[in-house]
Write an enzyme that holds these catalytic residues in place. Structure first.
Site, PDB file in Angstrom:
ATOM      1  N   HIS A 101     100.317  86.386  57.554  1.00 40.85           N
ATOM      2  CA  HIS A 101      98.859  87.233  56.871  1.00 40.85           C
ATOM      3  C   HIS A 101      97.517  86.058  57.613  1.00 40.85           C
ATOM      4  CE1 HIS A 101      97.108  89.490  53.859  1.00 40.85           C
ATOM      5  NE2 HIS A 101      98.296  88.949  52.797  1.00 40.85           N
ATOM      6  N   HIS A 144      98.745  94.240  64.695  1.00 45.92           N
ATOM      7  CA  HIS A 144      98.643  94.108  63.181  1.00 45.92           C
ATOM      8  C   HIS A 144      99.560  94.995  62.791  1.00 45.92           C
ATOM      9  CE1 HIS A 144      96.457  95.089  59.252  1.00 45.92           C
ATOM     10  NE2 HIS A 144      95.889  94.067  59.254  1.00 45.92           N
ATOM     11  N   ASP A 181      91.746  87.441  62.223  1.00 46.96           N
ATOM     12  CA  ASP A 181      91.586  86.254  62.061  1.00 46.96           C
ATOM     13  C   ASP A 181      91.462  85.635  63.291  1.00 46.96           C
ATOM     14  OD1 ASP A 181      92.690  86.138  59.788  1.00 46.96           O
ATOM     15  OD2 ASP A 181      94.341  86.364  59.855  1.00 46.96           O
ATOM     16  N   ARG A 226      89.031  86.940  49.039  1.00 49.28           N
ATOM     17  CA  ARG A 226      90.018  88.166  48.588  1.00 49.28           C
ATOM     18  C   ARG A 226      89.570  88.408  46.605  1.00 49.28           C
ATOM     19  NH1 ARG A 226      93.966  91.153  51.496  1.00 49.28           N
ATOM     20  NH2 ARG A 226      92.038  91.348  53.328  1.00 49.28           N
TER      21      ARG A 226
HETATM   22  N1  COA Z   1     102.650  87.737  69.238  1.00 48.41           N
HETATM   23  C1  COA Z   1     103.390  88.884  70.814  1.00 48.41           C
HETATM   24  N2  COA Z   1     104.197  89.487  70.460  1.00 48.41           N
HETATM   25  C2  COA Z   1     103.362  90.417  69.045  1.00 48.41           C
HETATM   26  C3  COA Z   1     102.787  90.140  68.603  1.00 48.41           C
HETATM   27  C4  COA Z   1     102.076  88.887  68.349  1.00 48.41           C
HETATM   28  N3  COA Z   1     100.935  88.806  67.747  1.00 48.41           N
HETATM   29  N4  COA Z   1     102.252  91.249  66.672  1.00 48.41           N
HETATM   30  C5  COA Z   1     103.517  91.465  67.804  1.00 48.41           C
HETATM   31  N5  COA Z   1     103.918  91.142  68.990  1.00 48.41           N
HETATM   32  C6  COA Z   1     105.318  92.265  69.470  1.00 48.41           C
HETATM   33  C7  COA Z   1     106.742  91.945  68.682  1.00 48.41           C
HETATM   34  O1  COA Z   1     107.038  90.795  69.246  1.00 48.41           O
HETATM   35  C8  COA Z   1     107.464  93.482  68.696  1.00 48.41           C
HETATM   36  O2  COA Z   1     108.034  93.422  69.966  1.00 48.41           O
HETATM   37  P1  COA Z   1     109.360  93.827  70.235  1.00 48.41           P
HETATM   38  O3  COA Z   1     108.811  95.346  69.657  1.00 48.41           O
HETATM   39  O4  COA Z   1     108.969  93.523  71.778  1.00 48.41           O
HETATM   40  O5  COA Z   1     109.964  92.646  69.374  1.00 48.41           O
HETATM   41  C9  COA Z   1     106.053  93.966  68.786  1.00 48.41           C
HETATM   42  O6  COA Z   1     104.876  93.162  69.297  1.00 48.41           O
HETATM   43  C10 COA Z   1     106.249  94.529  67.240  1.00 48.41           C
HETATM   44  O7  COA Z   1     105.578  93.317  66.713  1.00 48.41           O
HETATM   45  P2  COA Z   1     106.446  93.614  65.096  1.00 48.41           P
HETATM   46  O8  COA Z   1     106.337  92.226  64.238  1.00 48.41           O
HETATM   47  O9  COA Z   1     107.439  94.924  64.302  1.00 48.41           O
HETATM   48  O10 COA Z   1     105.097  94.350  64.641  1.00 48.41           O
HETATM   49  P3  COA Z   1     104.529  93.901  62.677  1.00 48.41           P
HETATM   50  O11 COA Z   1     103.630  95.212  61.763  1.00 48.41           O
HETATM   51  O12 COA Z   1     105.782  93.589  61.828  1.00 48.41           O
HETATM   52  O13 COA Z   1     103.957  92.574  63.089  1.00 48.41           O
HETATM   53  C11 COA Z   1     102.226  90.911  62.292  1.00 48.41           C
HETATM   54  C12 COA Z   1     102.393  92.320  62.400  1.00 48.41           C
HETATM   55  C13 COA Z   1     101.080  90.677  61.514  1.00 48.41           C
HETATM   56  C14 COA Z   1     103.507  90.332  61.518  1.00 48.41           C
HETATM   57  C15 COA Z   1     102.374  90.623  64.072  1.00 48.41           C
HETATM   58  O14 COA Z   1     101.347  91.213  64.761  1.00 48.41           O
HETATM   59  C16 COA Z   1     102.434  89.026  63.809  1.00 48.41           C
HETATM   60  O15 COA Z   1     103.339  88.390  63.921  1.00 48.41           O
HETATM   61  N6  COA Z   1     101.260  88.726  64.245  1.00 48.41           N
HETATM   62  C17 COA Z   1     100.835  87.335  64.440  1.00 48.41           C
HETATM   63  C18 COA Z   1     100.480  86.687  63.200  1.00 48.41           C
HETATM   64  C19 COA Z   1      99.163  87.304  62.485  1.00 48.41           C
HETATM   65  O16 COA Z   1      97.892  87.050  63.461  1.00 48.41           O
HETATM   66  N7  COA Z   1      98.468  87.275  60.821  1.00 48.41           N
HETATM   67  C20 COA Z   1      97.601  88.442  60.589  1.00 48.41           C
HETATM   68  C21 COA Z   1      98.135  89.254  60.473  1.00 48.41           C
HETATM   69  S1  COA Z   1      96.443  90.559  60.450  1.00 48.41           S
END
Ligand code: COA
Length: 375
Positions: free
Chosen positions: A222, A261, A312, A337
């Site tokens: 997050h 996201h 971010d 926020r």
């Molecule tokens: N780096 C690498 N792979 C990523 C990724 C990232 N930042 N974000 C998503 N993916 C990949 C996942 O590994 C997954 O791949 P798979 O289907 O082969 O397993 C796919 O994309 C779907 O991702 P998922 O984690 O299921 O999506 P989500 O909706 O649960 O996750 C986040 C959203 C934000 C948690 C995720 O994108 C993330 O961890 N980002 C990095 C942290 C971040 O920047 N957070 C701020 C958010 S505003």
């Protein structure tokens, strides 16, 4: 395995209504009370946006003057809270410091059980005014510097720079910071806001809801991602190495911070505005390498995975170029926020129903308890 459909992480689940903001991933848009966030960022100051989130309309000049007068009058913190902020361990993460400060304010407010919306609003304004003072006190103390008191003659953003660095930077830097606060202010049912709503739904107090929200925001999936982005950029080191670094990281199945996201799959609506202002920071400070690296990392991630940057990603290098220590990036997110959280806390309290979902049990079947001698 249960036969009910489980949406892990409440992915795609609509849990309630809100009239505060609308995320529209299909048209890559985010509105606060109907106003596109990028237009608010270009045309308003953060204080106007705080007023909008809490009152539903943008303020007139007289309303803004009254609002800023009140906010400025509440910035100073009492000596006991200052002592708390300056006596924390130097290793304590600034998110833990601000969470502790908010919690302490709750301890000092004997009327905090009051659940009237008006009471919550005045406490929200007090938190908005005092959180930057707490963060800046922690910032200075961790650097072994004297704490600088708030200056009521300055805007919200200018005052924060003055309390951290002893001076107000150029108007370009202040504007870029203000834009980041506007973009970070609100984002519907994200994890920290939902945490605040869950806590509020038990009829607990605003300080507990905000402390819980700060805890949720701290996590790197997050708000903590803005810090991790800068750690990552430092690890990459050189824009020329960005592509190779990214390809290796993806091969190793690393999560790349600042990308992806839960809701936006085609790009985060806030990124173009923040990227524009991060680029301005590169021009103002002459630190061009971070935005070159930004472009190279983004290009590789999009072509390899079609995963786009989130807010971010530009916010991290922008705060770095403004001179903030990396572990203060997420506390800056808190400063902003708090407006969205408290709008949701008030909305939840006004039409409250205890948030208590169900779970599908997957443990052992019912069984008989035997006394220890018989086991
Ligand atoms: N780096 C690498 N792979 C990523 C990724 C990232 N930042 N974000 C998503 N993916 C990949 C996942 O590994 C997954 O791949 P798979 O289907 O082969 O397993 C796919 O994309 C779907 O991702 P998922 O984690 O299921 O999506 P989500 O909706 O649960 O996750 C986040 C959203 C934000 C948690 C995720 O994108 C993330 O961890 N980002 C990095 C942290 C971040 O920047 N957070 C701020 C958010 S505003």
């Amino acid at each position: 395995m249960s036969d009910v459909e489980i949406r892990k992480g409440l992915d795609g689940v609509v849990v309630d209504e809100t009239a505060i903001s609308k995320v529209m991933p299909d048209i890559n848009s985010l509105t606060y009370k109907g106003y596109p966030v990028q237009d608010l960022a270009e045309n308003c100051c953060f204080e106007e946006v705080a007023y909008l989130l809490w009152n539903g309309e943008l303020p007139s000049q007289a309303q803004l003057d009254e609002f800023t007068k009140q906010e400025r009058s509440l910035r100073a913190i009492e000596d006991d809270l200052l002592n708390v902020m300056t006596s924390l361990s130097k290793d304590c993460h600034p998110m833990d410091s601000v969470r502790t400060g908010v919690s302490y304010l709750g301890c000092q407010d004997s009327g905090h059980w009051d659940n009237e919306p008006g009471e919550k609003s005045s406490r929200a304004l007090n938190l908005l005014a005092k959180i930057p003072t707490m963060i800046a006190a922690d910032f200075r103390t961790k650097k072994g510097q004297e704490v600088i008191p708030p200056d009521p003659s300055l805007s919200f953003a200018e005052n924060f720079f003055k309390m951290c660095f002893g001076e107000v930077p150029s108007k370009e830097v202040v504007k870029a910071f203000d834009v980041s606060l506007i973009l970070y202010a609100e984002h519907s049912f994200n994890a920290s806001t939902f945490t605040a709503r869950v806590i509020t739904s038990t009829m607990s107090d605003i300080y507990s809801a905000v402390s819980g929200a700060i805890g949720a925001l701290k996590g790197p999936l997050h708000g903590g991602a803005n810090e991790q982005v800068m750690h990552m950029m430092k690890e990459v080191g050189d824009p020329a190495k960005a592509e190779e670094w990214m390809l290796t990281a993806l091969k190793e199945k690393r999560k790349i911070m600042g990308f992806g996201h839960r809701v936006y799959k085609k790009g985060d609506s806030r990124v173009p505005t923040m990227k524009k202002y991060a680029q301005k920071m590169a021009e103002v400070t002459g630190q061009t390498k971070w935005m070159e690296m930004y472009d190279n990392l983004e290009k590789t991630m999009v072509s390899e995975k079609n995963i786009h940057p989130n807010l971010d990603f530009p916010a991290g290098p922008a705060y770095h170029m403004m001179g903030f220590e990396i572990d203060f990036f997420t506390p800056i997110f808190v400063m902003s926020r708090i407006t969205g959280w408290s709008a949701h806390i008030i909305e939840q309290a006004e039409e409250n129903k205890l948030i208590r979902p169900l779970s599908a049990y997957t443990g052992p079947d019912a069984r008989e308890v035997k006394a220890i001698s018989a086991r």
